[in-house]
Scaffold this motif. Structure first.
Motif, PDB file in Angstrom:
ATOM      1  N   ALA A 175       0.828  -1.206   0.000  1.00 28.61           N
ATOM      2  CA  ALA A 175       0.000   0.000   0.000  1.00 28.61           C
ATOM      3  C   ALA A 175       0.864   1.258   0.000  1.00 28.61           C
ATOM      4  CB  ALA A 175      -0.916  -0.010   1.219  1.00 28.61           C
ATOM      5  N   GLY A 176       0.334   2.297  -0.617  1.00 28.88           N
ATOM      6  CA  GLY A 176       0.944   3.609  -0.517  1.00 28.88           C
ATOM      7  C   GLY A 176       2.148   3.852  -1.404  1.00 28.88           C
ATOM      8  N   ALA A 177       2.303   3.055  -2.440  1.00 28.98           N
ATOM      9  CA  ALA A 177       3.460   3.250  -3.309  1.00 28.98           C
ATOM     10  C   ALA A 177       3.080   2.930  -4.749  1.00 28.98           C
ATOM     11  CB  ALA A 177       4.594   2.329  -2.855  1.00 28.98           C
ATOM     12  N   VAL A 178       4.052   3.075  -5.645  1.00 30.17           N
ATOM     13  CA  VAL A 178       3.836   2.692  -7.037  1.00 30.17           C
ATOM     14  C   VAL A 178       4.497   1.342  -7.266  1.00 30.17           C
ATOM     15  CG1 VAL A 178       4.268   3.253  -9.453  1.00 30.17           C
ATOM     16  CG2 VAL A 178       3.754   5.084  -7.829  1.00 30.17           C
ATOM     17  N   TYR A 179       3.700   0.385  -7.713  1.00 31.33           N
ATOM     18  CA  TYR A 179       4.213  -0.953  -7.998  1.00 31.33           C
ATOM     19  C   TYR A 179       4.294  -1.099  -9.510  1.00 31.33           C
ATOM     20  CZ  TYR A 179       4.256  -6.134  -8.079  1.00 31.33           C
ATOM     21  OH  TYR A 179       4.566  -7.455  -8.278  1.00 31.33           O
TER      22      TYR A 179
ATOM     23  N   ALA B 282       8.528   3.661 -10.405  1.00 31.28           N
ATOM     24  CA  ALA B 282       8.070   2.677  -9.425  1.00 31.28           C
ATOM     25  C   ALA B 282       8.914   2.658  -8.151  1.00 31.28           C
ATOM     26  CB  ALA B 282       8.062   1.293 -10.058  1.00 31.28           C
ATOM     27  N   ASP B 283       8.284   2.241  -7.063  1.00 33.76           N
ATOM     28  CA  ASP B 283       8.998   1.978  -5.810  1.00 33.76           C
ATOM     29  C   ASP B 283       9.220   0.482  -5.639  1.00 33.76           C
ATOM     30  OD1 ASP B 283       8.668   4.771  -4.935  1.00 33.76           O
ATOM     31  OD2 ASP B 283       6.555   4.208  -4.872  1.00 33.76           O
ATOM     32  N   TYR B 284       8.255  -0.299  -6.157  1.00 40.59           N
ATOM     33  CA  TYR B 284       8.347  -1.754  -6.108  1.00 40.59           C
ATOM     34  C   TYR B 284       8.263  -2.286  -7.536  1.00 40.59           C
ATOM     35  CZ  TYR B 284       7.487  -1.341  -1.134  1.00 40.59           C
ATOM     36  OH  TYR B 284       7.578  -1.013   0.184  1.00 40.59           O
TER      37      TYR B 284
END
Ligand SMILES: Nc1ncnc2c1ncn2[C@@H]1O[C@H](COP(=O)(O)OP(=O)(O)O)[C@@H](O)[C@H]1O
Ligand SMILES: [Mg+2]
Lengths: 300, 252
Positions: A29-33, A200-202
């Motif tokens: 949650a709370g990020a860009v995948y 992206a973060d993930y």
């Protein structure tokens, strides 16, 4: 960690073909995948299954903490915005009328339409028929529709496909801003490594229906580890002393070493009278990693 | 989802599509056809005016309404295909609800067409002075039977129009059904019952007798064709159940 989407053994079969093969997704949650994979890897099929547009052959899906089934699907999706493949709109209706349909179906207040148009900078063209829009505008209209009702999660399938360079930059900026500005978790797919690297973060990497990597972007970068490459006065002798080193075109490539081990290796060579002639740092690029994982040249 | 809301939404999506224009055009042509057919009838023929009109319209319907329904339904379904609207819609609206709303929307247009036919008959009867009292029972029966046939066709064509992106398929299916409607009276009774458009005539309250020797036409009211009515209703129910289920399985 809090996850917006998790899947277990998610699988889709079409006859002999298995475009999605026992996937365990975990979208924090709370990020860009970023959902990365070459064309035909199964990105669209996976995302359609998350939205219930395609029926899984096997496996389970949980979205926003609830196990999705045919009964609760639409009520969960009230908090999910989506944009799958090409834009989806009624061409004979204006942008505003298109959003009015979303508003009505989701029982939202009137004001949401203007806010959504504003967020994608379509305010001035709200009364134009969507069929007359450029691809970029249609795509932005799709984002506006997805933003209606302030979703907690957005599922965007190759949202920059077919856009011009300015449109691409704008879309990427918008996607990157969603978690911080609106508190929206984003799952975005792309076949472009560089794009995922930017936004992206993930990262989840899918190859022929299988998830071959899933972790933070930083963890992906960490795979591009530095290695020492040496050329010595006696490569054969050096290789005998350093059994883990590999030969490559007159160079010895050492495995990834801690500082202490690197120092010990150079001292060992010096003690045995082997001189180091050349030394360089070899770094695997993200492209190399992508290539290794997907068997496909990274598109940039 | 609330069925009324889904239906309203269908009418909202109909903006600028002018489905009613097709219905209005067909109705106008049928009205002119009736007036033309009555132009030089004598008093004895005009005494059969209502029956004549009902019979003529039912025959006309079997040819024209399948084509019109094809155009109407394919236009209504095409808006979902153009611009791949279903991909977003089905994250918000159950597919069964859309299927029903489209069918209702088509049904309302078709009811308006048949209703307009009855209004035309009554109006022409008033102007031309049909001497018999208005056959209220036959008129109601006519409305119900013609609507039932049209609904069956609309459902059949809607299933095709939603299933295939290429709207040539439902459009030509409409044309073929209309053509079969024209040919149906030459088919044997059993075969005739396999042609959906033949039911416009089969269920009509009025039949015709052609006296070859006297070269006169007489119309008469028939007993209610309960078997044919049940047959078509059963077919409608089965087709609805099957078509809706198939549509709900659809991946977009
Ligand atoms: N309806 C379908 N029937 C058969 N095969 C399909 C269908 N949809 C997708 N596929 C196959 O699944 C594979 C993955 O497709 P897709 O999910 O669109 O990949 P991506 O979005 O990563 O490019 C492709 O090989 C495609 O041919
Ligand atoms: Mg795709």
């Amino acid at each position: 960690m809090d996850y917006c989407i998790t899947t277990e053994n998610l699988t889709k079969r079409y006859g002999q073909e298995i475009p999605v093969n026992h996937i365990h997704l975990a979208v924090p949650a709370g990020a860009v995948y970023g959902f990365l994979g070459p064309n035909g890897a199964g990105k669209t099929t996976t995302m359609k299954m998350l939205l219930g547009l395609v029926h899984p052959t096997e496996g389970s899906i949980s979205v926003l903490g609830q196990n999705v089934n045919e009964k609760n699907r639409l009520s969960i999706l009230r908090k999910v915005g989506s944009l799958i493949e090409s834009p989806s709109y009624y061409g004979h209706l204006t942008a505003r009328e298109n959003l009015e349909i979303v508003r009505s179906l989701r029982n939202l207040p009137k004001g949401e339409i203007d806010e959504a148009l504003d967020a994608v900078r379509l305010t001035g063209t709200g009364n134009k028929q969507a069929a007359k829009f450029s691809l970029g505008m249609k795509q932005r209209l799709g984002i506006a529709a997805a933003l209606m009702g302030r979703p907690k999660l957005m599922i965007l399938d190759e949202p920059t496909n077919g856009l011009d360079p300015a449109g691409i930059q704008e879309m990427r900026k918008l996607i990157k801003s969603l978690p911080a500005q609106y508190g929206i978790t984003v799952m975005v797919s792309s076949h472009l490594l560089s794009e995922i690297d930017q936004i992206a973060d993930y990262v989840g990497i899918i190859r022929k229906g299988e998830l071959v990597f899933q972790d933070t972007l930083a963890a992906l970068h960490a795979k591009s580890n530095c290695r020492l490459a040496l050329r010595t006065s006696n490569n054969e002798g050096a290789a005998a002393l350093l059994p883990k080193a590999k030969h490559a075109e007159g160079w010895l490539i050492l495995p990834q070493l801690t500082d202490e081990k690197a120092a010990a290796a150079s001292l060992l060579l010096a003690q045995k009278g082997i001189g180091i002639v050349r030394m360089e740092v070899r770094e695997k690029s993200l492209e190399d990693i992508f290539l290794e994982m997907t068997g496909t040249e990274a598109a940039l | 989802m609330n069925a009324m809301k889904a239906l309203k939404l269908e009418f909202y999506k109909a903006r600028r599509k002018r489905y009613w224009l097709i219905a209005a055009a067909i109705s106008a042509v049928q009205a002119l056809w009736l007036i033309w057919g009555l132009r030089n009838m004598d008093a004895s023929q005009l005494a059969q005016g209502y029956l004549h009109s009902l019979y003529q319209f039912a025959v006309l319907n079997s040819i024209v309404l399948p084509v019109m329904t094809g155009v109407l339904v394919s236009r209504m379904c095409d808006i979902e295909h153009k611009g791949s609207a279903l991909r977003t819609l089905f994250t918000m609206q159950p597919s069964g609800s859309l299927f029903d709303a489209k069918f209702f929307c088509a049904g309302i247009h078709l009811a308006a067409v048949v209703g307009f036919q009855i209004a035309t008959i009554l109006m022409v009867g008033q102007i031309k002075g049909f001497s018999t009292p208005k056959p209220a029972g036959a008129l109601v029966w006519y409305f119900g039977s013609q609507l039932l046939c049209s609904l069956f066709l609309a459902l059949f064509l809607q299933i095709l129009a939603l299933r295939h992106i290429n709207q040539f398929i439902p459009l030509s299916a409409g044309l073929i059904t209309g053509f079969l409607g024209l040919m149906a009276m030459f088919f044997p009774e059993g075969v005739m019952r396999l042609v959906p458009s033949a039911y416009y005539g089969l269920l009509s309250p009025v039949h015709m007798d052609w006296n070859r020797a006297a070269r006169t036409v007489s119309y008469y009211q028939v007993p209610f064709p309960i078997m044919d009515c049940m047959l078509l209703t059963a077919a409608l129910v089965i087709l609805y159940w099957f078509g809706r289920k198939q549509f709900m399985k659809r991946e977009v």
